[in-house]
Scaffold this motif. Structure first.
Motif, PDB file in Angstrom:
ATOM      1  N   SER A  65      -2.639   4.281   2.843  1.00 42.49           N
ATOM      2  CA  SER A  65      -3.917   4.814   2.358  1.00 42.49           C
ATOM      3  C   SER A  65      -5.089   4.053   2.979  1.00 42.49           C
ATOM      4  O   SER A  65      -4.922   3.310   3.951  1.00 42.49           O
ATOM      5  N   ASP A  66      -6.268   4.238   2.388  1.00 44.69           N
ATOM      6  CA  ASP A  66      -7.495   3.573   2.863  1.00 44.69           C
ATOM      7  C   ASP A  66      -7.342   2.055   2.992  1.00 44.69           C
ATOM      8  O   ASP A  66      -7.928   1.441   3.881  1.00 44.69           O
ATOM      9  N   ASP A  67      -6.528   1.461   2.106  1.00 43.12           N
ATOM     10  CA  ASP A  67      -6.340   0.000   2.138  1.00 43.12           C
ATOM     11  C   ASP A  67      -5.896  -0.444   3.531  1.00 43.12           C
ATOM     12  O   ASP A  67      -6.467  -1.356   4.136  1.00 43.12           O
ATOM     13  N   GLY A 115      -7.570   8.663   0.687  1.00 42.88           N
ATOM     14  CA  GLY A 115      -7.724   8.201  -0.696  1.00 42.88           C
ATOM     15  C   GLY A 115      -8.815   7.176  -0.909  1.00 42.88           C
ATOM     16  O   GLY A 115      -8.702   6.318  -1.782  1.00 42.88           O
ATOM     17  N   GLU A 165      -0.270   4.997  -8.083  1.00 44.91           N
ATOM     18  CA  GLU A 165      -1.695   4.702  -8.213  1.00 44.91           C
ATOM     19  C   GLU A 165      -2.325   5.554  -9.320  1.00 44.91           C
ATOM     20  O   GLU A 165      -2.185   6.763  -9.342  1.00 44.91           O
ATOM     21  N   ASP A 178       0.835  -1.208   0.000  1.00 44.94           N
ATOM     22  CA  ASP A 178       0.000   0.000   0.000  1.00 44.94           C
ATOM     23  C   ASP A 178       0.870   1.259   0.000  1.00 44.94           C
ATOM     24  O   ASP A 178       0.701   2.153  -0.837  1.00 44.94           O
ATOM     25  N   ASP A 205      -1.480   0.635  -5.514  1.00 47.88           N
ATOM     26  CA  ASP A 205      -1.392   0.473  -4.054  1.00 47.88           C
ATOM     27  C   ASP A 205      -2.177  -0.759  -3.610  1.00 47.88           C
ATOM     28  O   ASP A 205      -1.726  -1.555  -2.785  1.00 47.88           O
ATOM     29  N   THR A 206      -3.334  -0.938  -4.232  1.00 47.92           N
ATOM     30  CA  THR A 206      -4.213  -2.033  -3.832  1.00 47.92           C
ATOM     31  C   THR A 206      -3.718  -3.383  -4.352  1.00 47.92           C
ATOM     32  O   THR A 206      -3.744  -4.381  -3.618  1.00 47.92           O
TER      33      THR A 206
HETATM   34 MG    MG Z   1      -5.697   3.135  -1.369  1.00 48.76          MG
END
Ligand code: MG
Ligand code: R7I
Ligand code: MG
Length: 349
Positions: A57-59, A96, A27, A20, A298-299
């Motif tokens: 990030s959100d991940d 994000g 990304e 990530d 990133d994911t």
């Molecule tokens: Mg992310």
């Protein structure tokens, strides 16, 4: 280490964070030359540069909520997990997040909400999201539950808090299954690994709702199975270009276009590859290769990182990479706690 060793748990959770953090750089980029990837990764080794920390990030933000919830509740509690997602989002909205899921996270923070699965069902005109946001945070389910049926069931429910379309939550099931098998050492036999995933997903995708969603979205009858067959075909070939991987499997934000891709990255990088430095081990190869695909880097790197980390273990992770990624040390400590929970649950305690 042996099956379900502490090293594998640490590898999985830490490498997901690294994927990530280092993947954030690219990304959304359409083309990412391998040279740029290697330059980015080399810069992590360079202490003299005084690198700032790479933020997650959100991940990772959501995966941390999953971990905290599973640990605190010693199992799956949808109310608690939903609350944590909502709280995390309101504390750090700038990580994000996908543009659709934000609405769900806002609704989840309402104290009047009676059904925590309802906001997810309201997404995209009632069809629910097929984004990879459920899959990106699925690894902890495989690290908490030793029983395969539990991994499938809870990965699905955990994803459904934000992703009610089967093409979203089944991506989470697939990702959790891949981590589960890798943790058992199944990547020692790559052919059997992919066959096993196909067998499991055949059953998962036989579900009525899954068939219905696939039909409406004009996908194959069993979309994830079809993609896994493509993964197997690509595995069998001696040479595969990045362009082919992208056109066959995708590199996008849909779970269907990213979870099978992440699995392919891991399988492809089990051996040394011409395009990657000789001094790289399998885990470094997997991360580098994932970034070179571009798109949702990133994911894809986060998911590939979790699967690869469960295979290679913590020893395969460069110290220098770990040091510059936000949340890596935290992940390492949480992996130890998950390892304890897993072994506690496997003794029926
Ligand atoms: Mg992310
Ligand atoms: O799935 P989600 O949480 O996003 C995760 C991604 C990862 O790459 C993260 O790193 C972060 O960058 O975002 O968020 P959603 O908003 O549920 O889904 C992501 C996107 O997929 C949406 O914003 C839409 O563009 C698309 N999408 C859909 N589009 C049309 N119809 C998802 N579901 C649909 C749909 O049903
Ligand atoms: Mg992403």
């Amino acid at each position: 280490g042996g099956p379900a060793s502490l090293s594998r748990f640490r590898g999985a959770l830490v490498a997901a964070v690294l994927g990530d953090c280092v993947g954030g750089e690219f990304e959304g980029a359409e083309e990412v030359p391998m040279e740029s990837v290697l330059q980015h990764l080399n810069s992590l080794d360079d202490e003299t540069k005084g690198n700032g920390i790479l933020e997650y990030s959100d991940d990772t933000a959501m995966a941390r909520c999953v971990v905290q919830s599973l640990l605190t509740r010693t199992g799956f509690d949808e109310q608690d997990m939903a609350r944590r997602f909502a709280k995390e989002y309101s504390a750090s909205p700038g990580r994000g997040y996908g543009s659709g899921v934000i609405q769900v996270l806002k609704k989840l923070s309402s104290p009047q909400l009676s059904d925590v699965y309802q906001p997810a069902r309201d997404q995209f005109n009632g069809r629910g999201s097929f984004g990879n946001g459920g899959a990106m945070r699925a690894a902890p389910f495989a690290l908490a539950f030793p029983d395969l049926a539990d991994v499938k069931r809870f990965a699905r429910l955990g994803a459904m808090l934000t992703h009610s379309c089967s093409l979203g939550y089944n991506g989470a099931v697939l990702q959790a299954l891949a981590v589960h098998l890798s943790l058992q050492g199944a990547l020692d036999l790559p052919q059997q690994f992919i066959t096993r995933l196909i067998t499991e997903m055949e059953e998962v995708e036989a579900d009525e709702a899954a068939r219905n969603d696939a039909r409406i979205l004009k996908e194959a009858e069993k979309p994830f199975c079809e993609r896994l067959h493509r993964v197997r075909d690509l595995m069998d070939r001696s040479k595969v270009s990045i362009e082919e991987v992208i056109s066959e499997l995708g590199n996008g934000i849909a779970a269907l276009h990213s979870v099978p891709t992440a699995i392919f990255c891991v399988l492809h990088c089990l051996q040394p590859r011409e395009c990657l430095p000789e001094n790289y081990g399998g885990l470094e190869r997997t991360i580098a290769y994932s970034l070179a695909l571009g798109g949702d880097t990133d994911t894809i790197a986060c998911m590939a990182g979790a699967i690869a980390g469960a295979h290679y273990g913590i020893e395969a992770i460069p110290q220098s990479w770990m040091k510059c990624c936000e949340g890596a040390e935290d992940a390492d400590m949480n992996a130890e706690r998950l390892h304890m929970l897993y072994h506690q649950l496997s003794q029926g305690g």
